[in-house]
Write a protein that holds these residues in place. Structure first.
Motif, mmCIF file in Angstrom:
data_model
loop_
_atom_site.group_PDB
_atom_site.id
_atom_site.type_symbol
_atom_site.label_atom_id
_atom_site.label_comp_id
_atom_site.label_asym_id
_atom_site.label_seq_id
_atom_site.Cartn_x
_atom_site.Cartn_y
_atom_site.Cartn_z
ATOM 1 N N LEU A 108 -23.004 -9.291 34.524
ATOM 2 C CA LEU A 108 -22.756 -9.318 35.969
ATOM 3 C C LEU A 108 -23.690 -8.338 36.675
ATOM 4 N N LEU A 109 -24.957 -8.634 36.603
ATOM 5 C CA LEU A 109 -25.999 -7.796 37.198
ATOM 6 C C LEU A 109 -26.226 -8.217 38.637
ATOM 7 N N PRO A 110 -26.238 -7.273 39.558
ATOM 8 C CA PRO A 110 -26.413 -7.639 40.973
ATOM 9 C C PRO A 110 -27.788 -8.231 41.241
ATOM 10 N N SER A 111 -27.840 -9.124 42.206
ATOM 11 C CA SER A 111 -29.114 -9.717 42.589
ATOM 12 C C SER A 111 -30.008 -8.650 43.216
ATOM 13 N N PRO A 112 -31.293 -8.652 42.895
ATOM 14 C CA PRO A 112 -32.197 -7.627 43.434
ATOM 15 C C PRO A 112 -32.664 -7.908 44.857
ATOM 16 N N HIS A 113 -32.253 -9.042 45.422
ATOM 17 C CA HIS A 113 -32.819 -9.465 46.703
ATOM 18 C C HIS A 113 -31.950 -9.154 47.915
ATOM 19 N N GLY A 114 -30.746 -8.660 47.718
ATOM 20 C CA GLY A 114 -29.920 -8.310 48.862
ATOM 21 C C GLY A 114 -28.889 -9.369 49.217
ATOM 22 N N LYS A 115 -28.266 -9.202 50.370
ATOM 23 C CA LYS A 115 -27.126 -10.018 50.764
ATOM 24 C C LYS A 115 -27.477 -11.467 51.057
ATOM 25 N N SER A 116 -28.714 -11.766 51.394
ATOM 26 C CA SER A 116 -29.093 -13.133 51.745
ATOM 27 C C SER A 116 -29.238 -14.023 50.514
ATOM 28 N N TYR A 117 -29.093 -13.454 49.332
ATOM 29 C CA TYR A 117 -29.223 -14.225 48.097
ATOM 30 C C TYR A 117 -27.896 -14.218 47.347
ATOM 31 N N THR A 118 -27.901 -14.783 46.157
ATOM 32 C CA THR A 118 -26.688 -14.819 45.352
ATOM 33 C C THR A 118 -26.239 -13.397 45.009
ATOM 34 N N LYS A 119 -24.960 -13.269 44.723
ATOM 35 C CA LYS A 119 -24.433 -11.943 44.415
ATOM 36 C C LYS A 119 -24.963 -11.440 43.072
ATOM 37 N N TYR A 120 -25.070 -12.340 42.103
ATOM 38 C CA TYR A 120 -25.482 -11.945 40.762
ATOM 39 C C TYR A 120 -26.876 -12.489 40.426
ATOM 40 N N ASN A 121 -27.534 -11.784 39.523
ATOM 41 C CA ASN A 121 -28.903 -12.135 39.134
ATOM 42 C C ASN A 121 -28.868 -13.228 38.048
ATOM 43 N N VAL A 122 -28.696 -14.464 38.481
ATOM 44 C CA VAL A 122 -28.580 -15.594 37.562
ATOM 45 C C VAL A 122 -29.903 -15.858 36.846
ATOM 46 N N ASN A 123 -31.001 -15.685 37.546
ATOM 47 C CA ASN A 123 -32.317 -15.921 36.935
ATOM 48 C C ASN A 123 -32.543 -15.030 35.715
ATOM 49 N N LEU A 124 -32.102 -13.783 35.810
ATOM 50 C CA LEU A 124 -32.291 -12.854 34.696
ATOM 51 C C LEU A 124 -31.439 -13.274 33.501
ATOM 52 N N VAL A 125 -30.223 -13.698 33.762
ATOM 53 C CA VAL A 125 -29.341 -14.159 32.678
ATOM 54 C C VAL A 125 -29.926 -15.410 32.016
ATOM 55 N N LEU A 126 -30.479 -16.306 32.814
ATOM 56 C CA LEU A 126 -31.137 -17.497 32.253
ATOM 57 C C LEU A 126 -32.317 -17.099 31.358
ATOM 58 N N SER A 127 -33.028 -16.058 31.753
ATOM 59 C CA SER A 127 -34.132 -15.558 30.936
ATOM 60 C C SER A 127 -33.616 -15.020 29.599
#
Length: 537
Positions: free
Chosen positions: A302-321
């Motif tokens: 459950l890693l926070p998204s690095p892009h801020g509030k305008s993006y998803t809450k969690y960093n899904v791209n990193l988990v997919l990696s």
């Protein structure tokens, strides 16, 4: 008697010393050769610029004292490394008044390294680590590193006092390389973690590489690196933290991946998230985490998204990696249905339920996450169904094609009867999914192999003759005439009809199903999930 200062020495652009060139040249072959040029000797004052002087201004000051004191200086554990390196740099092989040159003096001092205490050894290492290593390590530093490694490998290692010094007899029993691979198995206490954490990264790099070469236990090395990282990044600048993290990642990559703590890797990732690391370091860290993903917990992902509030809450791209790296390694090192892969599949299903309530999560990302795990890794699809159920409820505006893409991950053979029953009544799902659920609820339709078999079922006998009348595209004609018959429609899907063809026959059924749902009490999909996502709490 006052000595003239006719030579300026610029040391690494940091400090300028005014010295007597004759005194220094009498000890240094490098300076002596420089001043032999007749053209240069005509100048009253000269200036020499050193760009890479060992030890910087402090190193030059030591050597100047040696020269001005007629070749006499006290050699100690704290200055022997710098003196030795500066003497080599200045080519101080000359003998003065019968005394040995400085290179010989420092080399003789270093020869007694076996009798040094542990504190003396570390003192020499700490004071000498400021030297510029370049491509090749300073020989005296390498000698100290080798000695540290040899002492850490002693089977009786427990406290600093146990490695104060080594007698020749004891050393001979512990010095064979054949026994070094087992020495570290006796480590019980890691007091040396703190001792070595004061060393700079270049020395740590040498130490760890030597540990790997001498077959130290990799779990111990990884624990030390995480300890070193924790100590060195505390209150350090962002630039320093980035350098430490990058060095630790590089050294961890030398180890057996299964020996590295997944908790330590995620701690490293969290520290690195606020730093500007090299792309290669980021890739290395993702590979390390991916290889150990079966050891991770839901909270780790459950890693926070690095892009801020305008993006998803969690960093899904990193988990997919992480997942892609895990599967890539798995395709080489273990079977697709292995226990490790099944653990990751369960973790992904939990993660999917956690991120499903995020209104900003794109259907393509959610589908990619659900579909990345191979079918063989899931014994049951109930959990991923629950995640899809939440996602479709939170995203009601998805078009049918998007819903079908998400639901294509489901294996209806691995859905429990309870879930199949829920799915057959859930209007959030696309009609295709509902029809497939109805098929798998009816054992007779599930076993049917042809339209003839379907027509033999009770209720279909009146259509036998119609099925026989058509030689070409007979299924299409039957569909048109029987589009309101729920069981036959379900059976046709089981027989392999395409989604487009099924959509044609589901129009009337859609209206009937909606009317049925309106008259049936509904339960919020999220309440059916045992694990309530944090985005819903």
């Amino acid at each position: 008697m006052e000595v003239s200062s006719d030579l300026e020495v610029d040391v690494n652009g940091q400090e300028i010393f005014c010295v007597n060139k004759k005194i220094l040249a009498s000890f240094s072959i490098k300076l002596s050769n420089l001043f032999e040029n007749p053209g240069e000797n005509t100048k009253k004052n000269m200036k020499v610029i050193f760009q890479d002087f060992p030890g910087g201004p402090a190193g030059f000051e030591l050597i100047a004292r040696f020269c001005y004191n007629n070749g006499i200086i006290e050699i100690t554990h704290s200055n022997v490394v710098i003196l030795n390196q500066v003497a080599k740099f200045m080519e101080m092989q000359k003998k003065v008044l019968g005394r040995p040159n400085l290179i010989s003096q420092t080399e003789k001092f270093l020869e007694g390294i076996d009798c040094w205490t542990w504190s003396e050894l570390l003192l020499a290492l700490k004071h000498g680590q400021g030297l510029s290593f370049g491509a090749n390590p300073v020989s005296s530093i390498q000698r100290l590193v080798d000695e540290v490694i040899e002492r850490l490998a002693l089977p009786c290692l427990a406290t600093p006092s146990s490695v104060s010094s080594k007698s020749s007899s004891f050393r001979s029993s512990c010095d064979s390389k054949s026994t070094r691979s087992t020495k570290t198995s006796n480590f019980q206490r890691f007091w040396w973690f703190e001792e070595l954490s004061e060393l700079k990264m270049d020395v740590i790099d040498m130490l760890v590489k030597e540990m790997v070469k001498e077959k130290f236990d990799h779990p111990i090395i990884s624990k030390f690196l995480f300890y070193y990282q924790r100590v060195r990044v505390f209150r350090a600048s962002k630039v320093t933290r980035a350098k430490v993290i990058q060095k630790v990642i590089t050294l961890l990559s030398l180890l057996d991946k299964r020996s590295i703590s997944i908790k330590g890797l995620f701690d490293t990732l969290r520290i690195a998230s606020s730093l500007k690391l090299r792309k290669s370091s980021k890739v290395q860290l993702e590979l390390l985490i991916g290889s150990q993903l079966d050891q991770a917990a839901l909270d780790d992902l459950l890693l926070p998204s690095p892009h801020g509030k305008s993006y998803t809450k969690y960093n899904v791209n990193l988990v997919l990696s992480f997942l892609k790296n895990f599967l890539l390694e798995g395709s080489i090192n273990y079977k697709p249905c292995s226990y490790r892969l099944k653990k990751v599949a369960r973790l992904v299903d939990l993660y999917a339920s956690e991120i499903a309530p995020d209104a900003r999560l794109k259907p393509s990302k959610f589908a990619a996450l659900a579909m990345v795990i191979p079918d063989s890794a899931r014994d049951s699809y109930d959990k991923i169904y629950q995640a899809i159920e939440i996602y479709l409820e939170v995203h009601p505006k998805l078009v049918e094609e998007q819903k079908m893409k998400i639901c294509s991950v489901l294996n209806y053979e691995k859905l429990s009867p309870q879930v199949l029953n829920q799915l057959s009544r859930n209007t959030s799902f696309p009609m295709i999914a509902i029809v497939k659920a109805l098929i798998h609820q009816n054992p007779k339709l599930k076993r049917a192999k042809s339209i003839k078999d379907a027509c033999n079922f009770k209720g279909f006998s009146s259509f036998r003759n119609e099925a026989k009348e058509f030689k070409h595209r007979e299924e299409v004609v039957i569909i048109k005439k029987l589009s309101t018959n729920e069981k036959l429609r379900a059976h046709l899907q089981e027989m392999g009809w395409s989604d487009v063809e099924l959509e044609k026959i589901c129009g009337k059924f859609q209206n009937q199903k909606a009317a049925h749902v309106m008259s049936t009490p509904q339960v919020c999909c999220i309440s059916n999930v045992k694990h309530l996502p944090r985005l819903c709490s």
